[in-house]
Write an enzyme that holds these catalytic residues in place. Structure first.
Site, PDB file in Angstrom:
ATOM      1  N   LYS A 180       0.806  -1.173   0.052  1.00 28.00           N
ATOM      2  CA  LYS A 180       0.079  -0.057  -0.124  1.00 28.00           C
ATOM      3  C   LYS A 180       0.930   1.295  -0.036  1.00 28.00           C
ATOM      4  O   LYS A 180       1.649   1.509   0.869  1.00 28.00           O
ATOM      5  CB  LYS A 180      -1.026  -0.032   1.116  1.00 28.00           C
ATOM      6  N   GLU A 255       8.781   0.693  11.680  1.00 35.60           N
ATOM      7  CA  GLU A 255       9.626   1.851  11.787  1.00 35.60           C
ATOM      8  C   GLU A 255       8.926   3.408  11.977  1.00 35.60           C
ATOM      9  O   GLU A 255       8.004   3.475  11.345  1.00 35.60           O
ATOM     10  CB  GLU A 255      10.271   2.060  10.279  1.00 35.60           C
ATOM     11  N   CYS A 289      11.970  10.899   9.746  1.00 37.29           N
ATOM     12  CA  CYS A 289      11.838  10.482  11.044  1.00 37.29           C
ATOM     13  C   CYS A 289      13.373  10.437  11.584  1.00 37.29           C
ATOM     14  O   CYS A 289      13.422  10.388  12.928  1.00 37.29           O
ATOM     15  CB  CYS A 289      11.204   9.109  11.151  1.00 37.29           C
ATOM     16  N   GLU A 386       7.426  14.752  18.296  1.00 32.70           N
ATOM     17  CA  GLU A 386       7.978  14.908  16.944  1.00 32.70           C
ATOM     18  C   GLU A 386       7.015  16.068  16.266  1.00 32.70           C
ATOM     19  O   GLU A 386       5.682  15.861  16.192  1.00 32.70           O
ATOM     20  CB  GLU A 386       7.748  13.676  16.297  1.00 32.70           C
TER      21      GLU A 386
HETATM   22  C1  UN1 Z   1      16.919   8.381   6.038  1.00 34.48           C
HETATM   23  O1  UN1 Z   1      17.194   9.123   7.151  1.00 34.48           O
HETATM   24  O2  UN1 Z   1      17.720   8.786   4.901  1.00 34.48           O
HETATM   25  O3  UN1 Z   1      10.639   7.737   7.252  1.00 34.48           O
HETATM   26  C2  UN1 Z   1      15.999   7.442   5.774  1.00 34.48           C
HETATM   27  C3  UN1 Z   1      11.680   8.170   7.566  1.00 34.48           C
HETATM   28  C4  UN1 Z   1      12.678   7.160   8.098  1.00 34.48           C
HETATM   29  C5  UN1 Z   1      13.835   6.791   7.186  1.00 34.48           C
HETATM   30  C6  UN1 Z   1      14.921   7.865   7.100  1.00 34.48           C
HETATM   31  N1  UN1 Z   1      12.163   5.709   8.220  1.00 34.48           N
HETATM   32  O4  UN1 Z   1      12.096   9.348   7.578  1.00 34.48           O
END
Ligand code: UN1
Length: 484
Positions: A180, A255, A289, A386
């Site tokens: 998705k 994640e 993130c 965040e």
């Molecule tokens: C990065 O810092 O290049 O969604 C990858 C995000 C993380 C991936 C970061 N899961 O920002």
């Protein structure tokens, strides 16, 4: 629209066919730099579409799992060639649909090809370990087998890298896939699926459904035929996914967010630290993130760092993301823009002082300039939650111990950086900082394709992604006792 992009079907891809959503519903996606420009109409799919995709993936499983790893890898290699040849086109579409500055979109599209290429080689690497049985000299070995149909739920902020780093290992290790794509940036993912189609992947091995989490995502999470869910997104949604999926004994990999600290020690190279703070906090408008949310500077270096950081911000190019010089572009959508602006308002209410940015920078675009706070208490919203935009906060510290303990004082643990020229400081940071990805003298964001990626504490759950670590999630390890 470029020629190849016009050939892209803004549709679902199920059982090897490009199809509209069953009930024909669509939604429009707009360019966040110029919201009156429509990027395209995409299917607004439902649980029925997810069901069809899961059915196709289930039917294709036996054949795909029955190929050798090297045979599967050959498809990924072809797809890597296709993506590599289209990096510029993919990058342009990524920038139009989500406002990521072109210079970063180009890097990300290139990274997608590298991920495909890395995983194309996995079929030649070990899939188990050989032992001797303890009672006799007969053999016992472990073997990694595919998990089955896997469901991949991906976010809008890395629309090339994240779908690729989930699809490539899932496919390489013999699983079939239902993915998705995020509704805010489906175009980039369509390029990736198209590349795998052009690599002549057998029908049903990869299925794409575009739609909302509440309809499509939920159907994937609750359908018993899907044996594993890999999700990248927000903490509350991820926790909900985990709850529902684990009840059905599925594997779950999450994640989630971060609140990543950067510590600048007294002996740091300030030029390097300033550059990394700027890139970590503001590139992609802080919509990572792994972005730098908190910057702790040693008291004696604070004023100097602050001044150089503000100078760097004044020199940075903010604006049209399609200009290759631009470093900071718009926020992806109106609702994300509103969230970031309300995070900034909350920072002000909670005694924070804004020393750069803070206001909308363009009446049309969802553009927020680099925004820096100071004097924010450690227990204020900005120090703990965040805010997914170009917003960061400066703090002073007087001992390394204090900096590390304040850096650790959040529920997140994704990435962290220290800037120092003292190995003992670096070592202590590496020993004690609670995060899955640590950087010594480099920015908090960024991820190499061949090494593990993943957070600790509330930032992640389950095995890490990328590199050889991906085999943990996308295979099941069985043990075989073999007597003659
Ligand atoms: C990065 O810092 O290049 O969604 C990858 C995000 C993380 C991936 C970061 N899961 O920002």
């Amino acid at each position: 629209m470029s020629e190849t992009a016009a050939e892209l079907r803004a549709a679902n891809f199920i059982g090897g066919e490009w199809v509209p959503s069953r009930d024909g519903d669509v939604y429009e996606r707009h360019n966040p730099w110029r919201p009156s420009e429509v990027i395209g109409e995409f299917p607004s799919s439902t649980a029925e579409d997810a069901d069809a995709a899961i059915e196709a993936a289930s039917r294709a499983l036996r054949g795909w799992a029955g190929l050798s790893g090297a045979q599967r890898g050959a498809y990924l290699r072809k797809a890597a060639d296709v993506v590599e040849a289209r990096v510029e086109e993919i990058a342009q579409d990524m920038t139009r649909e989500m406002g990521k500055p072109l210079r970063e979109s180009r890097i990300e599209a290139t990274r997608a090809a590298a991920i495909l290429r890395f995983f194309s080689g996995e079929g030649w690497r070990p899939v188990g370990e050989l032992y001797e049985q303890s009672a006799a000299k007969s053999l016992v070995y472990t073997r990694r087998r595919p998990v089955g149909v896997v469901g991949l739920i991906t976010p809008w902020n890395f629309p090339a890298a994240i779908p690729t780093w989930k699809m490539a290992p899932a496919l390489a290790y013999g699983n079939t896939v239902v993915i998705k794509l995020a509704q805010d940036s489906p175009l980039t993912g369509l390029h990736l699926v198209r590349a795998l189609e052009e690599a002549e992947l057998p029908d049903g091995v990869l299925n794409l459904v575009i739609g909302s989490g509440s309809k499509v995502g939920n159907a994937m999470v609750t359908d018993p035929r899907v044996r594993a869910i890999s999700f990248t997104g927000s903490v509350p949604v991820g926790q909900g996914v985990r709850e529902r999926a684990t009840k059905l004994s599925k594997r779950v990999q999450l994640e989630l967010g971060g609140h990543n600290p950067l510590i600048v020690a007294e002996d740091a190279s300030l030029d390097k630290a300033v550059e990394a703070a700027y890139a970590g906090a503001f590139w992609s408008a802080g919509q990572k993130c792994t972005a730098t949310r908190r910057i702790f500077v040693a008291e004696p270096a604070y004023e100097d760092f602050r001044e150089r950081f503000l100078e760097r911000i004044a020199q940075g190019k903010v604006g049209d993301p399609s200009d290759p010089e631009t470093e900071v572009g718009p926020i992806v959508s109106e609702s994300q823009f509103d969230d970031v602006m309300s995070g900034i308002a909350r920072g002000r209410e909670e005694r924070g002082t804004i020393i750069a940015g803070g206001d909308r920078a363009d009446p049309d675009a969802y553009l927020i300039p680099p925004t820096v706070f100071e004097d924010v208490p450690d227990d204020a919203f900005l120090s703990c939650e965040e805010v997914f935009g170009p917003v960061t906060t400066l703090y002073r510290f007087s001992s390394l111990e204090e900096a590390i303990s304040r850096a650790n004082a959040v529920p997140f643990g994704l990435s962290a950086s220290v800037f120092t020229s003292n190995l003992a400081v670096a070592q202590r940071f590496v020993d004690e900082l609670q995060a899955g990805i640590l950087h010594v003298n480099s920015q908090t964001a960024g991820a190499d394709v061949h090494v593990p990626f993943g957070g600790s504490k509330e930032s992640g759950y389950g095995p890490h992604e990328q590199g050889r670590a991906a085999i943990e999630f996308y295979t099941e390890e069985i043990t075989v006792y073999q007597d003659v």
